[in-house]
Design a protein around this motif. Structure first.
Motif, mmCIF file in Angstrom:
data_model
loop_
_atom_site.group_PDB
_atom_site.id
_atom_site.type_symbol
_atom_site.label_atom_id
_atom_site.label_comp_id
_atom_site.label_asym_id
_atom_site.label_seq_id
_atom_site.Cartn_x
_atom_site.Cartn_y
_atom_site.Cartn_z
ATOM 1 N N LYS A 204 1.249 -1.024 0.105
ATOM 2 C CA LYS A 204 0.231 -0.084 -0.098
ATOM 3 C C LYS A 204 0.598 1.640 -0.184
ATOM 4 C CE LYS A 204 -3.946 -1.636 1.189
ATOM 5 N NZ LYS A 204 -5.621 -1.154 1.553
ATOM 6 N N ILE A 205 0.232 2.402 -0.627
ATOM 7 C CA ILE A 205 1.168 3.449 -0.638
ATOM 8 C C ILE A 205 -0.122 4.840 -0.349
ATOM 9 C CG2 ILE A 205 2.949 2.840 -2.593
ATOM 10 C CD1 ILE A 205 1.613 4.184 -4.268
ATOM 11 N N GLU A 206 0.807 5.593 -0.015
ATOM 12 C CA GLU A 206 0.077 6.713 0.196
ATOM 13 C C GLU A 206 -0.235 7.623 -1.616
ATOM 14 O OE1 GLU A 206 -0.454 8.088 2.862
ATOM 15 O OE2 GLU A 206 0.564 7.280 4.484
ATOM 16 N N LEU A 207 -1.945 8.101 -0.940
ATOM 17 C CA LEU A 207 -2.865 8.513 -2.374
ATOM 18 C C LEU A 207 -1.612 9.577 -2.665
ATOM 19 C CD1 LEU A 207 -4.961 8.477 -4.380
ATOM 20 C CD2 LEU A 207 -6.247 9.708 -2.108
ATOM 21 N N THR A 208 -1.384 10.331 -1.691
ATOM 22 C CA THR A 208 -0.665 11.481 -2.112
ATOM 23 C C THR A 208 0.876 11.212 -2.953
ATOM 24 O OG1 THR A 208 0.344 11.526 0.054
ATOM 25 C CG2 THR A 208 -1.423 13.240 -0.566
ATOM 26 N N LEU B 201 -12.509 9.607 0.517
ATOM 27 C CA LEU B 201 -11.699 9.063 -0.093
ATOM 28 C C LEU B 201 -10.163 8.475 1.176
ATOM 29 C CD1 LEU B 201 -10.557 11.396 -2.525
ATOM 30 C CD2 LEU B 201 -11.779 8.901 -2.586
ATOM 31 N N LYS B 202 -9.694 7.604 0.982
ATOM 32 C CA LYS B 202 -8.774 6.570 1.746
ATOM 33 C C LYS B 202 -7.252 6.990 1.496
ATOM 34 C CE LYS B 202 -11.558 2.058 0.769
ATOM 35 N NZ LYS B 202 -11.810 1.344 -0.485
ATOM 36 N N ASN B 203 -6.839 7.232 2.619
ATOM 37 C CA ASN B 203 -5.348 7.746 2.152
ATOM 38 C C ASN B 203 -4.481 7.141 1.710
ATOM 39 O OD1 ASN B 203 -6.009 9.617 3.479
ATOM 40 N ND2 ASN B 203 -5.860 9.481 5.802
ATOM 41 N N LYS B 204 -4.635 5.517 1.757
ATOM 42 C CA LYS B 204 -4.056 4.999 1.597
ATOM 43 C C LYS B 204 -4.541 3.863 0.240
ATOM 44 C CE LYS B 204 -0.376 3.992 4.703
ATOM 45 N NZ LYS B 204 0.848 2.959 4.802
ATOM 46 N N ASP B 238 -10.709 4.520 -14.058
ATOM 47 C CA ASP B 238 -10.710 5.398 -12.364
ATOM 48 C C ASP B 238 -10.988 4.219 -11.997
ATOM 49 O OD1 ASP B 238 -9.852 6.359 -10.326
ATOM 50 O OD2 ASP B 238 -11.595 7.825 -10.018
ATOM 51 N N LYS B 239 -10.096 3.441 -11.643
ATOM 52 C CA LYS B 239 -10.649 2.456 -10.502
ATOM 53 C C LYS B 239 -10.008 2.566 -9.100
ATOM 54 C CE LYS B 239 -10.057 -1.512 -13.793
ATOM 55 N NZ LYS B 239 -8.927 -2.409 -14.333
ATOM 56 N N LEU B 240 -9.868 4.013 -8.484
ATOM 57 C CA LEU B 240 -9.237 4.455 -7.589
ATOM 58 C C LEU B 240 -10.355 4.999 -6.737
ATOM 59 C CD1 LEU B 240 -5.466 5.439 -7.905
ATOM 60 C CD2 LEU B 240 -6.099 3.968 -6.485
ATOM 61 N N ILE B 241 -10.448 6.080 -7.977
ATOM 62 C CA ILE B 241 -10.980 7.077 -6.512
ATOM 63 C C ILE B 241 -12.759 6.939 -7.434
ATOM 64 C CG2 ILE B 241 -11.747 10.135 -6.530
ATOM 65 C CD1 ILE B 241 -8.778 9.091 -5.955
ATOM 66 N N GLU B 242 -12.941 6.912 -8.092
ATOM 67 C CA GLU B 242 -14.601 6.066 -8.698
ATOM 68 C C GLU B 242 -15.287 5.478 -7.456
ATOM 69 O OE1 GLU B 242 -15.226 5.886 -12.937
ATOM 70 O OE2 GLU B 242 -15.783 3.801 -12.649
ATOM 71 N N PRO B 243 -14.530 4.461 -7.302
ATOM 72 C CA PRO B 243 -15.330 3.535 -6.687
ATOM 73 C C PRO B 243 -16.235 3.756 -5.374
ATOM 74 C CG PRO B 243 -13.568 2.291 -7.884
ATOM 75 C CD PRO B 243 -13.747 3.457 -7.892
ATOM 76 N N ARG B 245 -16.026 6.873 -4.296
ATOM 77 C CA ARG B 245 -17.064 8.522 -4.986
ATOM 78 C C ARG B 245 -18.295 8.332 -5.537
ATOM 79 N NH1 ARG B 245 -13.120 13.244 -6.305
ATOM 80 N NH2 ARG B 245 -12.394 13.693 -4.129
ATOM 81 N N SER B 246 -18.236 7.428 -6.435
ATOM 82 C CA SER B 246 -19.638 7.258 -7.166
ATOM 83 C C SER B 246 -21.150 6.283 -6.597
ATOM 84 C CB SER B 246 -19.721 6.068 -8.123
ATOM 85 O OG SER B 246 -19.508 4.645 -7.744
ATOM 86 N N ILE B 247 -20.597 6.377 -5.029
ATOM 87 C CA ILE B 247 -21.310 5.620 -4.604
ATOM 88 C C ILE B 247 -22.838 6.465 -3.472
ATOM 89 C CG2 ILE B 247 -20.782 3.393 -3.476
ATOM 90 C CD1 ILE B 247 -20.001 5.093 -1.261
#
Lengths: 320, 320
Positions: A204-208, B201-204, B238-243, B245-247
């Motif tokens: 796992k990595i930091e989103l930032t 959003l998840k930080n990791k 986008d498999k990272l943010i969309e899952p 936020r789209s809810i």
């Protein structure tokens, strides 16, 4: 895969070269790779009457590579292609001239894999295109190092700078190569297994950090298209993989300091290391960096191989 | 910042437009953004004798925006520039015509910020370039929504598709705009605050997902340079943010299905939502999608605003 037509005659023997490669291009972990002019592997194939695939000689591997035809990536790749094309009872003798270090982070197994695939395809009269060979290269890599990553085999086969946009399905894109882009490569004689180097990475990595990384990879691609060496330089940063993997590499920060002082655009780990790479504008800077970094390592009693090279835009080639 | 010279005369009044923007471009979270032809904000500035900055009118904000000059982003930006240029005792009256929805994922606060900055710069005879205004835009965004992200303000100011390669130091790059690239935008009338959307959003993130994402962003940049619409389409994922936020967005998957069936290159969330965006080759497809998606939402008793647009390559412009 589409059907193909045999358009050239089969040959009795071939001699091919497949170049070493540097994966990741600093900020493109697992998706970018590029081919070098040297070092690389050479493979000789000879058609013989006696059926079966035999490795008759391996030179330069210091006894490290398997000679059993099922376990060596060259012979395994030759067999894969013969099986795929339904060529039964062929007799093939293989010589592998390993002209590059193994376990170096320079795509050693990829160069052997590609040399084998390119050679057998040529021996058979080139029934397949380079692009058609690529999926077989992934299988060869899986055999050789336990995972089917394409970031070394793709540039070794196709040449230039390659982007693996996607693994499933496999999509490889050739990126433009700025004409003055060169690199200096140093392989310090400490062994880092790709498998071990992968294992120390965090899952796992930091989103930032990921955001920084995709800003940089987008900047890098832009710099390749616009031939903006300053933008390339600003983009050649890796805050994700390097901090973990560089601890396995002796004098990493000292080498970076020298490379950047000499005018490198960027400095980092080649593939999974322990080789390091400095990218430069022009071959003279690359040569200077190669000399200075090998001297630095020598001062610390670390043997090394040094190379400097333009980007190889040909990939695998026939030598005869 | 470099010194500048006043090359144009100050004006008594100006009327400017700053476009709405769509951040992220699906696979470029926090680093990519693009400007739309419509909607957008308009700002009128008038020089008056009485010192001080006053907001005389805000139209179209449904009472949502602060009117205190220190708290409204337009007046705050006007003040920032006057202070920076050492212009004391100026009297400025401001009208903001809010011609786009607030909290929509279309860069509402960014459009107001940019309209304010662009207007005061023009009123003063354009002492600063657009690039020089950008750092002030980040400060304005910070005031308006609590963080200084540039992925909306940069395209609203400069136009086109912008890459924020780096935030520290700030580096914005204008990317090429394929001539037929269009987008359909739907804003469903459910409010999602940027701050809240960021917090879920998840930080990791998984390294493997990050690798997919930078393969896609590299493919997207390549597609922009080569005008390869099929490559753009394959990269717009986008498999990272969309899952996550789209809810928050009603009928998200149903809208995606319709958009893709109509021939969209890609579909996703605009900025932090709830607006969605479909990218298309050609304006006709964008128009069809806009009509069909607003109808779909209407069937589910959800009001919405629909837009379709080429990419706006001008950014902020003077209307008088």
């Amino acid at each position: 895969m589409e059907r193909f037509q045999i358009s050239m005659k089969e040959k009795d023997s071939v001699h091919v070269f497949a170049p070493a490669t540097s994966a990741n291009f600093i900020c493109g972990y697992d998706v970018l790779g590029l081919a070098l002019n040297e070092p690389g592997d050479e493979v000789y194939l000879k058609r013989v009457d006696k059926p079966g695939i035999r490795i008759t000689k391996i030179i330069g591997d210091q006894g490290l590579l398997p000679t059993h035809p099922d376990k060596n990536t060259v012979s395994a790749c030759v067999k894969m292609i013969l099986d795929f094309l339904g060529k039964k009872n062929y007799g093939i003798e293989i010589e592998l001239h390993k002209k590059m270090p193994i376990g170096s982070g320079l795509g050693s197994s990829a160069a052997s894999t590609i040399a084998g695939l390119f050679a057998i395809n040529r021996l058979l009269g080139e029934p397949m295109s380079k692009k058609e060979l690529l999926p077989f290269a992934l299988k060869g890599e899986e055999l050789a190092c336990g995972h089917g990553h394409a970031d070394n085999v793709a540039p070794s086969l196709m040449g230039g700078i390659t982007l693996i946009r996607s693994y499933h399905p496999l999509e490889v894109i050739n990126l433009p190569v700025p004409p003055e882009l060169c690199c200096s490569i140093i392989f310090p004689h400490v062994e880092v297994q790709t498998r071990a180097a992968r294992q120390i990475l965090k899952n796992k990595i930091e989103l930032t950090d990921a955001v920084s990384q995709w800003g940089n990879i987008a900047g890098l691609i832009t710099g390749l298209f616009t031939e903006d060496y300053n933008l390339l330089s600003r983009s050649l940063q890796d805050k994700l993989i390097e901090p973990t993997r560089s601890i396995l590499i002796p004098e990493f920060e000292a080498m970076r300091k020298i490379a950047m002082e000499c005018g490198a655009l960027g400095f980092g780990i080649s593939g999974s290391g322990p080789s390091v790479v400095a990218f430069t504008k022009g071959i003279d800077t690359a040569k200077t960096i190669t000399i200075k970094l090998t001297e630095l390592l020598k001062d610390h009693e670390i043997e090394s191989n040094g190379y400097f090279s333009f980007i190889n835009t040909e990939g695998a080639t026939a030598l005869s």
